[in-house]
Design a protein around this motif. Sequence first.
Motif, PDB file in Angstrom:
ATOM      1  N   PRO A   2      37.125  81.138  38.920  1.00 58.92           N
ATOM      2  CA  PRO A   2      38.555  80.781  38.959  1.00 58.92           C
ATOM      3  C   PRO A   2      39.031  80.019  37.739  1.00 58.92           C
ATOM      4  CG  PRO A   2      37.269  79.426  40.473  1.00 58.92           C
ATOM      5  CD  PRO A   2      36.358  80.513  39.998  1.00 58.92           C
ATOM      6  N   ASP A   3      38.126  79.315  37.039  1.00 60.00           N
ATOM      7  CA  ASP A   3      38.527  78.538  35.876  1.00 60.00           C
ATOM      8  C   ASP A   3      38.212  79.243  34.559  1.00 60.00           C
ATOM      9  OD1 ASP A   3      39.385  76.414  37.511  1.00 60.00           O
ATOM     10  OD2 ASP A   3      37.345  75.645  37.663  1.00 60.00           O
ATOM     11  N   ALA A  19      42.575  82.298  34.305  1.00 62.21           N
ATOM     12  CA  ALA A  19      43.691  81.385  34.057  1.00 62.21           C
ATOM     13  C   ALA A  19      44.844  82.109  33.369  1.00 62.21           C
ATOM     14  CB  ALA A  19      43.217  80.212  33.204  1.00 62.21           C
ATOM     15  N   ARG A  78      47.014  84.173  35.757  1.00 59.96           N
ATOM     16  CA  ARG A  78      47.987  83.365  36.492  1.00 59.96           C
ATOM     17  C   ARG A  78      49.199  83.035  35.623  1.00 59.96           C
ATOM     18  NH1 ARG A  78      43.034  81.083  38.390  1.00 59.96           N
ATOM     19  NH2 ARG A  78      43.147  79.365  36.878  1.00 59.96           N
TER      20      ARG A  78
END
Length: 250
Positions: free
Chosen positions: A53-54, A59, A62
Amino acid sequence: MNPASTPPPTPSPQRPDYARLAAIGPYFALDTSATGTPPPDYRPLPELYGTGPDAPLAARIRVVAQRLGTAELRVAASVLHLGLAARFWSVGLGSAVLLGTVPTLEHAWARIPDQGPIDLWTPPEPVRPDSAGLVDRLHQAVLVGRLEPLAAAVRAAVPLSARLLRGNAASALAGTLRVLEAHAPGRVLELVAQLLDRPPLAGSGSLLTGPHGAVFRRTSCCLYYRIGPGAGLCGDCCFTRPPARPRRND
């Protein structure tokens, strides 16, 4: 040693003039400054393919979703993937038709700006004549070296079909062709046609030529129309009109 038998000095390797690519546009630019170190704020290109997710790619998806105004991360992921594929094809195909070589980008570094295509830096790579043709080198450097790990990273972040991502790769290749047709029409068309005829891009679309240049029609959709009612279709979409979106039962 007899001076007459002294071998001539070995000429220094020829370095491609990548400034010719930058003159076409930002998608084609490749920084090969001979300082030996990348510019500040650049990170090794393989980090772009990280998962989790990071990870930078997750990123960025998003961020793209927010800028597009869509809650569908898969739409943002497809749009981002298409842009990155165009970036890698521009460098690879542009180098092939204008400089007669294909940079491997094996030691490249990248920076993700707020707007526009990613910035790329690589140590200078000399022209390496070998037995492989330009099509084989493009296939290895761009498809295998860049787009396969990119597709895997995108699918790790957002569920997208492999067929859609292959279509994006083919669409980006055709888009690069349209830009380069003015610079080397016959040569670039031949290279692109051969790339589209071999796996994994075979079957991803049809390339036609006409009086106004090459036209590509893909067999999948990049989902751009799902951004909103006014988004419309891309020029090479498999659809002739945006599909009806299912109604939500509130």
